[in-house]
Design a protein around this motif. Structure first.
Motif, short mmCIF file in Angstrom:
data_model
loop_
_atom_site.label_atom_id
_atom_site.label_comp_id
_atom_site.label_asym_id
_atom_site.label_seq_id
_atom_site.Cartn_x
_atom_site.Cartn_y
_atom_site.Cartn_z
N THR A 31 16.53 58.00 15.43
CA THR A 31 17.36 57.61 16.56
C THR A 31 16.74 56.41 17.28
O THR A 31 15.54 56.14 17.13
CB THR A 31 17.51 58.76 17.58
OG1 THR A 31 16.23 59.04 18.16
CG2 THR A 31 18.10 60.01 16.92
N PRO A 47 20.04 54.24 12.85
CA PRO A 47 20.01 55.71 12.81
C PRO A 47 20.89 56.24 11.67
O PRO A 47 21.93 55.66 11.35
CB PRO A 47 20.56 56.11 14.17
CG PRO A 47 20.22 54.95 15.07
CD PRO A 47 20.39 53.74 14.18
N LEU A 48 20.45 57.32 11.07
CA LEU A 48 21.15 57.88 9.92
C LEU A 48 22.64 58.07 10.20
O LEU A 48 23.47 57.76 9.35
CB LEU A 48 20.51 59.21 9.50
CG LEU A 48 21.14 59.90 8.29
CD1 LEU A 48 21.06 59.01 7.05
CD2 LEU A 48 20.49 61.25 8.05
N ARG A 49 22.98 58.54 11.38
CA ARG A 49 24.39 58.77 11.73
C ARG A 49 25.22 57.49 11.72
O ARG A 49 26.44 57.53 11.59
CB ARG A 49 24.52 59.42 13.09
CG ARG A 49 24.07 60.85 13.10
CD ARG A 49 24.31 61.46 14.44
NE ARG A 49 24.04 62.89 14.38
CZ ARG A 49 24.29 63.72 15.34
NH1 ARG A 49 24.82 63.28 16.47
NH2 ARG A 49 24.01 64.99 15.22
N GLU A 50 24.57 56.34 11.88
CA GLU A 50 25.26 55.05 11.91
C GLU A 50 25.19 54.30 10.59
O GLU A 50 25.79 53.23 10.46
CB GLU A 50 24.67 54.18 13.02
CG GLU A 50 24.82 54.77 14.40
CD GLU A 50 24.09 53.98 15.47
OE1 GLU A 50 23.78 52.79 15.24
OE2 GLU A 50 23.82 54.56 16.54
N ASN A 52 26.19 53.19 7.26
CA ASN A 52 27.40 53.19 6.45
C ASN A 52 27.42 51.95 5.57
O ASN A 52 26.52 51.11 5.66
CB ASN A 52 28.65 53.27 7.34
CG ASN A 52 28.71 52.13 8.35
OD1 ASN A 52 28.41 50.98 8.03
ND2 ASN A 52 29.07 52.44 9.58
N CYS A 70 11.43 57.79 8.40
CA CYS A 70 11.97 58.51 9.54
C CYS A 70 10.81 59.27 10.18
O CYS A 70 9.69 58.75 10.19
CB CYS A 70 13.13 59.43 9.13
SG CYS A 70 12.67 60.75 7.99
N ARG A 75 15.56 62.79 6.83
CA ARG A 75 16.63 61.81 7.04
C ARG A 75 16.50 60.63 6.10
O ARG A 75 17.50 60.09 5.61
CB ARG A 75 16.64 61.33 8.50
CG ARG A 75 17.16 62.39 9.46
CD ARG A 75 17.04 61.95 10.89
NE ARG A 75 15.65 62.11 11.31
CZ ARG A 75 15.21 61.84 12.54
NH1 ARG A 75 16.02 61.35 13.45
NH2 ARG A 75 13.95 62.05 12.85
N GLN A 78 18.09 61.54 2.88
CA GLN A 78 19.55 61.45 2.96
C GLN A 78 19.99 59.99 2.89
O GLN A 78 20.95 59.65 2.20
CB GLN A 78 20.06 62.09 4.25
CG GLN A 78 19.87 63.58 4.27
CD GLN A 78 20.25 64.18 5.62
OE1 GLN A 78 20.23 63.51 6.66
NE2 GLN A 78 20.59 65.46 5.62
#
Length: 104
Positions: A31, A47-50, A52, A70, A75, A78
């Motif tokens: 993050t 961040p992993l969530r972002e 793409n 990370c 993460r 992933q």
């Protein structure tokens, strides 16, 4: 012997310094708050969530190595799979960002 190395996870040690000197990107998928607490100089924080396809294409050349870190390696693992699914073939999960600092 090589078969045993594959079975038991013994892989040759990766020379991260050489990869960086040859133009590898360092991707930190923690993050923004975690990244602000400490990070590898010149690393890219997505961040992993972002992470793409658009972010990958914008920031990470597909023909250069990508070193991912990370906090623990989960993460980064992933993120490695995401990049490989998008055609990145030279991707390394180094795990913890602080351990990478010692290797470069």
């Amino acid at each position: 012997m090589e078969l045993l190395k594959k079975i038991f996870g013994k892989q040759p040690e990766t020379d991260y310094m050489t990869l960086v000197n040859e133009g590898a990107s360092i991707l930190d998928v923690r993050t923004k708050a975690e990244y602000a607490e400490g990070h590898v100089p010149d690393s890219l924080n997505i961040p992993l969530r972002e992470l793409n396809k658009a972010q990958m294409q914008k920031h990470l050349p597909v023909d250069k190595p990508v070193i991912i870190c990370c906090q623990s390696g989960m993460r980064a693992g992933q993120a490695k799979r995401l990049l490989e699914n998008e055609g990145y073939n030279n991707v390394f999960n180094v795990g913890n960002w602080a351990s990478l600092m010692k290797k470069i």
